[in-house]
Scaffold this motif. Structure first.
Motif, mmCIF file in Angstrom:
data_model
loop_
_atom_site.group_PDB
_atom_site.id
_atom_site.type_symbol
_atom_site.label_atom_id
_atom_site.label_comp_id
_atom_site.label_asym_id
_atom_site.label_seq_id
_atom_site.Cartn_x
_atom_site.Cartn_y
_atom_site.Cartn_z
ATOM 1 N N GLY A 80 52.379 53.917 29.521
ATOM 2 C CA GLY A 80 50.985 53.069 29.562
ATOM 3 C C GLY A 80 51.337 51.734 30.387
ATOM 4 N N ALA A 81 50.250 51.005 30.588
ATOM 5 C CA ALA A 81 50.231 49.743 31.566
ATOM 6 C C ALA A 81 50.424 48.722 30.920
ATOM 7 C CB ALA A 81 49.078 49.604 32.617
ATOM 8 N N ILE A 82 50.986 47.695 31.447
ATOM 9 C CA ILE A 82 51.129 46.416 30.884
ATOM 10 C C ILE A 82 50.505 45.327 31.875
ATOM 11 C CG2 ILE A 82 52.865 44.465 30.204
ATOM 12 C CD1 ILE A 82 54.888 46.512 29.456
ATOM 13 N N VAL A 83 49.692 44.234 31.479
ATOM 14 C CA VAL A 83 49.413 43.421 32.375
ATOM 15 C C VAL A 83 49.593 42.076 32.082
ATOM 16 C CG1 VAL A 83 47.021 42.229 33.095
ATOM 17 C CG2 VAL A 83 47.121 45.030 32.929
ATOM 18 N N TYR A 84 50.130 41.088 33.298
ATOM 19 C CA TYR A 84 50.648 39.900 33.133
ATOM 20 C C TYR A 84 49.758 39.089 33.924
ATOM 21 C CZ TYR A 84 53.713 35.980 33.904
ATOM 22 O OH TYR A 84 54.282 34.694 34.039
ATOM 23 N N THR A 85 49.087 38.055 33.277
ATOM 24 C CA THR A 85 47.951 37.321 34.047
ATOM 25 C C THR A 85 48.481 36.278 34.982
ATOM 26 O OG1 THR A 85 47.670 35.506 32.378
ATOM 27 C CG2 THR A 85 46.160 37.688 32.395
ATOM 28 N N GLY A 86 49.832 35.722 34.838
ATOM 29 C CA GLY A 86 50.397 34.414 35.330
ATOM 30 C C GLY A 86 49.401 33.270 35.053
ATOM 31 N N ASP A 87 49.038 32.433 35.685
ATOM 32 C CA ASP A 87 48.220 31.336 35.213
ATOM 33 C C ASP A 87 46.806 31.505 36.429
ATOM 34 O OD1 ASP A 87 50.020 30.213 34.185
ATOM 35 O OD2 ASP A 87 50.251 28.407 35.505
ATOM 36 N N PHE A 88 45.680 31.424 35.760
ATOM 37 C CA PHE A 88 44.458 31.887 36.496
ATOM 38 C C PHE A 88 43.252 30.870 36.077
ATOM 39 C CE2 PHE A 88 41.570 34.240 33.548
ATOM 40 C CZ PHE A 88 42.597 34.485 32.401
ATOM 41 N N ARG A 89 42.203 30.832 36.944
ATOM 42 C CA ARG A 89 40.904 30.429 36.542
ATOM 43 C C ARG A 89 39.875 30.852 37.246
ATOM 44 N NH1 ARG A 89 39.856 24.905 39.788
ATOM 45 N NH2 ARG A 89 39.773 25.818 42.158
ATOM 46 N N ARG A 90 38.419 31.024 37.027
ATOM 47 C CA ARG A 90 37.530 31.682 37.566
ATOM 48 C C ARG A 90 36.274 30.563 37.711
ATOM 49 N NH1 ARG A 90 33.959 34.782 34.246
ATOM 50 N NH2 ARG A 90 33.358 36.181 35.781
ATOM 51 N N HIS A 91 36.671 29.483 38.080
ATOM 52 C CA HIS A 91 35.507 28.382 38.000
ATOM 53 C C HIS A 91 35.600 27.829 39.579
ATOM 54 C CE1 HIS A 91 38.475 26.226 35.644
ATOM 55 N NE2 HIS A 91 38.384 25.585 36.636
ATOM 56 N N GLY A 92 36.350 28.501 40.405
ATOM 57 C CA GLY A 92 36.254 27.741 41.825
ATOM 58 C C GLY A 92 35.842 28.622 43.073
ATOM 59 N N PRO A 93 36.156 28.349 44.282
ATOM 60 C CA PRO A 93 35.581 29.038 45.131
ATOM 61 C C PRO A 93 36.081 30.643 45.339
ATOM 62 C CG PRO A 93 36.837 27.372 45.894
ATOM 63 C CD PRO A 93 36.787 27.119 44.559
ATOM 64 N N MET A 94 37.337 30.726 44.726
ATOM 65 C CA MET A 94 37.915 31.930 44.950
ATOM 66 C C MET A 94 37.707 32.810 43.438
ATOM 67 S SD MET A 94 38.825 31.340 47.726
ATOM 68 C CE MET A 94 39.745 32.984 48.375
ATOM 69 N N LYS A 95 36.823 32.412 42.811
ATOM 70 C CA LYS A 95 36.477 33.337 41.685
ATOM 71 C C LYS A 95 36.562 34.746 41.574
ATOM 72 C CE LYS A 95 32.766 34.066 38.142
ATOM 73 N NZ LYS A 95 32.135 35.240 38.613
#
Ligand code: ZN
Ligand code: ZN
Length: 453
Positions: free
Chosen positions: A179-194
């Motif tokens: 199965g898969a593993i997901v690693y987010t790193g650092d992220f946001r979704r409140h800017g122009p590149m959401k």
């Protein structure tokens, strides 16, 4: 079996160094430096030099003694014998030091995978600030772009771009036999590149992952935050620029391209020109091919390059380094800014305040647009005091306008619920317990822990 060992990034914000043993491969997710790295023993000039190896770090237990990982040179004066490395690769999420800062210690034979934007930024920073940014020597640096598939033994690493306060930031979907593993790193979704982050979340959800390693810097959100989105920053910055009767000074992180763009656009909208110093021009120059919104510092009308007064006092080319001279055709000096301060927004920072002596601003405004975090703590109090004295001396009004590079609580909840992993492991947070409110199977880890699934 999937095995994860947290040599950093667990119970702390940053310092991610996560060993993944899975599918016959041994890989690291990031190899960053903790923000508290050595702070109990090192201060100011009391710190190991670049040439020192790991002995000082092992002495105080700052880095773990992991066999078959570090380079021979770094181990020379330690009691950990050098052996050929058994790591199949290090996968970097983005260029921030809490994700790459300890790369210089690892064996040069270990392959390092990073995004092409991350590589460009690291190269530019190492050129400009060699003492500050040093990832060491690596024989095998491989760059990728979003959507690539990188096989490592029985695993496939799939980097997908995310929005963060650094350009070229990625999360990973890692496919393996169980199965898969997901690693987010650092992220946001409140800017122009959401949409980048949303693409990553969608890809991660499609993989139906066993495990999600999710950053949680702001899982408790930030009650102090006055601004929540990049659009709000843009509006505020534009308002200040429009209302200011003098020069506008702007302090923000050089590599936060979204923030650069907010200032650049707002300056244009208010009839002002953004002024960057030669170092900043060099960074923009390296990124302009990779990021569509970055202007060309050699010839852009909305951007001027500031040349400091140098030896001959006549702005003669010979006083400046070759990389600075490239921007001579687009040059501006203190004279034009002093004469027409209302026409400009000047990129600045603590170490650039000296220019105010030449510019002599009246009715100026200073927008501090970086994390307050950098001015927290005893060691920065003096810097803050001196900066405020400069502002007071020149009668400059201070404004603050910043929003985080990290997702707040509701966006973290959206990411976790959409990706819907079997097991959730919070990382890059001081409040991992909070994730129990949004997921049924949360495993809390601390530095040094191993989890087997
Ligand atoms: Zn980080
Ligand atoms: Zn970061």
């Amino acid at each position: 079996m999937i095995s994860l060992t947290f040599h950093g990034g667990a119970g702390e914000i940053g310092g991610n160094k996560i060993l993944l043993e899975y599918g016959g491969a041994r890989t690291y997710l990031d190899f960053g430096q903790s923000f508290d790295f050595g702070e109990d023993y090192f201060l100011d000039w009391l710190k190991p030099g670049a040439a020192n190896g790991l002995e000082c770090y092992f002495e105080f237990d700052i880095l773990p003694k992991i066999p078959r990982l570090y380079s021979q040179a770094m181990l020379e004066f330690t009691d950990l014998p050098y052996e050929k490395p058994d790591i199949d690769g290090v996968f970097i999420s983005h260029h921030h030091s809490d994700h790459i800062g300890n790369l210089s210690f690892i064996d040069e034979a270990i392959p390092v995978h990073l995004g092409h934007g991350t590589k460009a930024i690291i190269d530019a920073y190492s050129e400009l600030f060699p003492g500050l940014v040093d990832i060491g020597d690596h024989d095998d640096i491989q760059t990728f772009k979003s959507g690539d598939r990188i096989p490592v033994k029985d695993l496939v690493f799939r980097p997908v771009h995310v929005e963060h306060s650094a350009p070229g930031a990625y999360g990973y979907v890692i496919e393996g036999p169980e199965g898969a593993i997901v690693y987010t790193g650092d992220f946001r979704r409140h800017g122009p590149m959401k949409s980048f982050t949303d693409e990553f979340i969608a890809e991660a959800a499609k993989a139906r992952p066993r495990v999600l390693l999710c950053e949680g810097t702001r899982i408790t959100s930030d009650p102090e935050a006055h601004f929540n989105t990049e659009k709000e920053i843009y509006d505020e910055v534009k308002r200040i620029m429009a209302e200011s009767r003098g020069l506008v000074l702007a302090e923000f992180s050089m590599c936060n391209i979204d923030r650069f763009n907010s200032f650049y656009q707002a300056a244009g909208e208010t009839g002002r020109t953004l002024v960057a110093d030669t170092k900043y021009a060099y960074i923009l120059d390296q990124l302009k091919e990779l990021i569509a919104c970055v202007p060309d510092p050699r010839r852009d009308d909305g951007l001027k390059v500031y040349f400091k007064l140098a030896k001959s006092c006549d702005f003669d080319g010979k006083d400046y380094k070759k990389i600075e001279r490239e921007y001579f055709p687009n040059k501006i000096t203190f004279r034009e800014i002093r004469e027409n301060p209302r026409k400009y927004v000047m990129f600045t920072g603590f170490n650039k305040l000296m220019e105010l002596v030449y510019i002599h601003p009246h009715d100026a405004d200073y927008i501090y647009s970086s994390s307050e975090f950098f001015y927290e703590g005893e060691e920065n109090k003096d810097q803050l005091r001196v900066r405020d004295n400069w502002l007071k001396h020149f009668g400059i009004t201070l404004h603050k306008a910043h929003c985080s590079g990290h997702a707040g609580k509701s966006d973290l909840e959206y990411a976790v619920k959409t990706i819907n992993p079997e097991i959730l492991i919070p990382i890059h947070t001081q409040n991992p317990e909070e994730f129990k409110k949004i997921h049924d199977d949360v495993r809390i880890v601390k530095r040094g822990d191993t989890i087997q699934i």
